[in-house]
Design a protein around this motif. Structure first.
Motif, short mmCIF file in Angstrom:
data_model
loop_
_atom_site.label_atom_id
_atom_site.label_comp_id
_atom_site.label_asym_id
_atom_site.label_seq_id
_atom_site.Cartn_x
_atom_site.Cartn_y
_atom_site.Cartn_z
N LEU A 60 0.82 -1.21 0.00
CA LEU A 60 0.00 0.00 0.00
C LEU A 60 0.86 1.27 0.00
O LEU A 60 0.38 2.34 -0.33
CB LEU A 60 -0.96 0.01 1.19
N GLY A 61 2.13 1.10 0.34
CA GLY A 61 3.07 2.22 0.27
C GLY A 61 3.28 2.71 -1.16
O GLY A 61 3.85 3.78 -1.38
N CYS A 62 2.83 1.93 -2.14
CA CYS A 62 3.00 2.34 -3.55
C CYS A 62 1.96 3.38 -3.98
O CYS A 62 2.05 3.93 -5.08
CB CYS A 62 2.87 1.13 -4.47
N LEU A 63 0.96 3.67 -3.13
CA LEU A 63 -0.14 4.55 -3.54
C LEU A 63 0.28 6.02 -3.43
O LEU A 63 -0.12 6.74 -2.53
CB LEU A 63 -1.38 4.27 -2.68
N ARG A 64 1.06 6.45 -4.38
CA ARG A 64 1.67 7.79 -4.29
C ARG A 64 0.68 8.92 -4.52
O ARG A 64 0.97 10.07 -4.22
CB ARG A 64 2.81 7.91 -5.30
N ARG A 65 -0.48 8.61 -5.09
CA ARG A 65 -1.48 9.68 -5.28
C ARG A 65 -2.50 9.71 -4.15
O ARG A 65 -3.37 10.56 -4.14
CB ARG A 65 -2.21 9.49 -6.61
N LEU A 66 -2.41 8.78 -3.21
CA LEU A 66 -3.41 8.68 -2.15
C LEU A 66 -3.39 9.93 -1.26
O LEU A 66 -2.36 10.30 -0.71
CB LEU A 66 -3.14 7.44 -1.30
#
Ligand SMILES: [Zn+2]
Length: 245
Positions: A102-108
């Motif tokens: 979930l650390g990949c969700l850079r637009r979150l």
């Protein structure tokens, strides 16, 4: 910008060898065919895990609401592929684990995990560069991931009703015994993944909160020293900001 598609869900399902068989899959089909940017699964009491069919929405969803699914126990790694996601609400479930991907969700921008059973956020939080709002109230967390301190846009942090460590309570106890046990980490300083890591806990202000416990995982003594320097600068900046208020 969302990725343009040329295939319908039926064509996609055929390629994948799957068939539409239940109401959630039917909703996924509708969302896929209409290129919806939002998707909601709510009050599905028999839902123990997110159905993998949702993966087909990974290139289109900006908003995913999966709250009030009282038997949902984990957020799976494939959500890390939803790179356009801006809002993820998985509050009021029974989530114990969040996949590190979930650390990949850079637009979150908005992550709501309130009212679950989380003991730790096991993703490298410093990678959530767009995060503005985080709600983790009513969980079982004793420490927060240190990377949260380095998020430029984080302005709203809700974390009431967690059994966070108190600095007096843990005085003299080795940090390693107080930290969550993780099989591997991503160094908060250089982002290198490793299974052989150093750990320390330190207390800092963040948003409106004072003396919150943060855990830092680093790959080497050098990275650990650099993180401690960065934290000194963080504390100095916080002090300066308070003096000017
Ligand atoms: Zn490192």
């Amino acid at each position: 910008m969302l990725v343009p598609r040329t295939h319908s869900y039926q064509a996609y399902a055929k390629v994948k060898g799957t068939a539409v068989i239940n109401p959630i899959e039917e909703k996924v089909r509708c969302a896929y065919d209409s290129e919806a940017s939002g998707f909601i699964i709510r009050h599905e009491h028999s839902l123990h895990e997110l159905p993998p069919c949702i993966k087909v929405l990974r290139s289109q969803l900006e908003l995913l609401i999966i709250d009030n699914n009282y038997n949902l126990r984990a957020l799976p790694g494939f959500l890390g592929d939803f790179l356009f996601l801006r809002v993820l609400d998985a509050s009021y479930c029974r989530i114990k684990n969040v996949d590190p991907r979930l650390g990949c969700l850079r637009r979150l921008e908005h992550l709501n995990l309130a009212n679950n059973q989380l003991e730790y956020l096991s993703f490298e939080a410093s990678r959530l560069k767009s995060l503005k709002k985080l709600n983790v109230e009513n969980n079982n967390m004793k420490v927060l991931p240190g990377g949260l301190l380095f998020l430029q846009h984080l302005k709203e942090l809700t974390l009431e009703n967690n059994p966070f460590y108190d600095p007096v309570e843990i005085e003299g106890t080795p940090d390693v015994t107080l930290s969550p046990c993780l099989s591997s980490i991503e160094c908060v300083n250089c982002c290198i993944p490793t299974q052989n890591y150093r750990t320390f806990i330190s207390f800092h202000r963040l948003c409106q909160h004072v003396e919150l416990p943060f855990v830092f995982h680093t790959c080497s003594d050098t990275c650990q020293a650099q993180v401690r320097d960065r934290l000194d600068r963080y504390n100095a900046a916080q002090r300066e900001r308070r003096e000017h208020q």
